[in-house]
Design an enzyme around this catalytic site. Structure first.
Site, PDB file in Angstrom:
ATOM      1  CG  ASP A 249      -1.481   1.419   2.123  1.00 24.12           C
ATOM      2  OD1 ASP A 249      -2.102   1.978   0.472  1.00 24.12           O
ATOM      3  OD2 ASP A 249      -1.819   1.913   2.506  1.00 24.12           O
TER       4      ASP A 249
ATOM      5  CG  ASP B 140      -1.404   7.996   0.645  1.00 25.03           C
ATOM      6  OD1 ASP B 140      -0.481   8.303   0.365  1.00 25.03           O
ATOM      7  OD2 ASP B 140      -2.551   7.547  -0.481  1.00 25.03           O
TER       8      ASP B 140
HETATM    9  C1  XBP Z   1      -5.203   6.789   0.464  1.00 21.36           C
HETATM   10  C2  XBP Z   1      -6.279   6.959   0.135  1.00 21.36           C
HETATM   11  C3  XBP Z   1      -6.705   8.056  -0.894  1.00 21.36           C
HETATM   12  C4  XBP Z   1      -5.271   9.081  -0.165  1.00 21.36           C
HETATM   13  C5  XBP Z   1      -5.424  10.709  -1.341  1.00 21.36           C
HETATM   14  O1  XBP Z   1      -4.953   5.362  -0.079  1.00 21.36           O
HETATM   15  O2  XBP Z   1      -7.785   6.883   0.983  1.00 21.36           O
HETATM   16  O3  XBP Z   1      -7.519   8.378  -0.982  1.00 21.36           O
HETATM   17  O4  XBP Z   1      -5.754   9.398   1.450  1.00 21.36           O
HETATM   18  O5  XBP Z   1      -4.940  10.704  -2.289  1.00 21.36           O
HETATM   19  P1  XBP Z   1      -3.942   4.185   0.327  1.00 21.36           P
HETATM   20  P2  XBP Z   1      -6.258  11.202  -3.626  1.00 21.36           P
HETATM   21  O6  XBP Z   1      -4.102   4.080   1.592  1.00 21.36           O
HETATM   22  O7  XBP Z   1      -4.557   2.885  -0.753  1.00 21.36           O
HETATM   23  O8  XBP Z   1      -2.781   4.405  -0.774  1.00 21.36           O
HETATM   24  O9  XBP Z   1      -6.267  12.103  -3.710  1.00 21.36           O
HETATM   25  O10 XBP Z   1      -5.302  10.819  -5.361  1.00 21.36           O
HETATM   26  O11 XBP Z   1      -6.971   9.461  -3.677  1.00 21.36           O
HETATM   27 MG    MG Z   2      -2.829   3.072   2.888  1.00 20.28          MG
END
Ligand code: XBP
Ligand code: MG
Length: 256
Positions: free
Chosen positions: A9, A11
């Site tokens: 993953d 973020d």
């Molecule tokens: C995290 C998310 C994303 C980010 C914001 O994704 O839910 O929406 O918060 O990015 P993960 P965007 O944990 O799966 O990496 O604004 O580009 O959606």
């Molecule tokens: Mg995440």
């Protein structure tokens, strides 16, 4: 089945991007658009229930700002706001705003040396992944990953399993040959529904109290030699930081 691939993953897992990265970028885009919306650290924690920035803005309007008089073309209004947010976010990353989390560089280096296959499965926008990998990890880091599955490439974002299925399909991998590395309940549900049995969670400030049912092991960080992780759920045996030996043991234990 032997461990063949690590699927990361982004973020919260590779880097702690939400509070001081995405949230700030959303607020800057709102200000640019002349909106008086301000997503506080606390409110943003609630908004993280929904993955995907465009989906999150809509969720905010539906549940936290019902009084806002919506433009007729709401979809394109949200898309434009989100595009501005992505510009702010990628610019912040280019300035080196967000480092990768403890242990990430070391583990990736070891995985590459050993020939373990690497992939990314994330909800965030592809440009955000490129910027994070390039500026926070290594100029060539995008090439370290065989597949980068991100954003709107699948219609249903996490907790739906689609993004993991897409990545594994591209790599012709069975879920039993993979470990997913996640940070949140939505991420664990996504990997788990994609039939990945080995799921390692490293928590962060926003996800520390999430329900991680389905995860194999929950720890507070990957750690380093001399900077051990703390176990929150499951067992890490004698391991004190996450390396390939530890991941192989975790995966092996899951097959038993
Ligand atoms: C995290 C998310 C994303 C980010 C914001 O994704 O839910 O929406 O918060 O990015 P993960 P965007 O944990 O799966 O990496 O604004 O580009 O959606
Ligand atoms: Mg995440």
């Amino acid at each position: 089945m032997a461990l063949e691939a690590l699927i990361f993953d982004v973020d919260g897992t590779l880097a702690d991007t939400e509070r001081d990265g995405h949230r700030v970028a959303f607020n800057r885009a709102f200000a640019d658009a002349g909106l008086d919306w301000e997503w506080s650290v606390e409110l943003y924690g609630k908004l993280l229930a929904v993955t995907g920035g465009k989906e999150r803005i809509r969720y905010y309007l539906d549940h936290f700002n019902q009084g806002f008089s919506r433009p007729e073309e709401l979809d394109s209004f949200i898309a434009a706001l989100h595009a501005a947010k992505t510009d702010h976010y990628t610019r912040m990353l280019a300035e080196g705003a967000i480092p990768v989390r403890c242990g990430v560089k070391r583990l990736l280096r070891e995985a590459r040396r050993s020939g373990i296959r690497l992939a990314i499965a994330t909800t965030t926008t592809p440009a955000n992944v490129s910027a994070l990998l390039q500026h926070s990890l290594d100029r060539d880091a995008e090439s370290w990953f065989e597949v980068i599955a991100a954003g709107d490439i699948v219609p249903a974002k996490k907790p739906a399993p689609d993004i993991y299925r897409w990545a594994m399909g591209r790599m012709e991998l069975e879920p039993q040959a993979c470990i997913a590395l996640e940070d949140s309940r939505n991420g664990v549900q996504s990997a788990s529904q994609a039939s990945i049995g080995s799921i390692l969670v490293t928590t962060n400030g926003y996800t520390t109290d999430d329900d991680f049912t389905g995860a194999s092991l929950v720890i507070d960080q990957l750690g380093e030699p001399g900077d051990p992780f703390a176990v929150k759920m499951g067992s890490a045996g004698e391991h004190r930081f996450v390396d390939l030996a530890m991941l192989r043991d975790l995966h092996g234990g899951n097959q038993a």
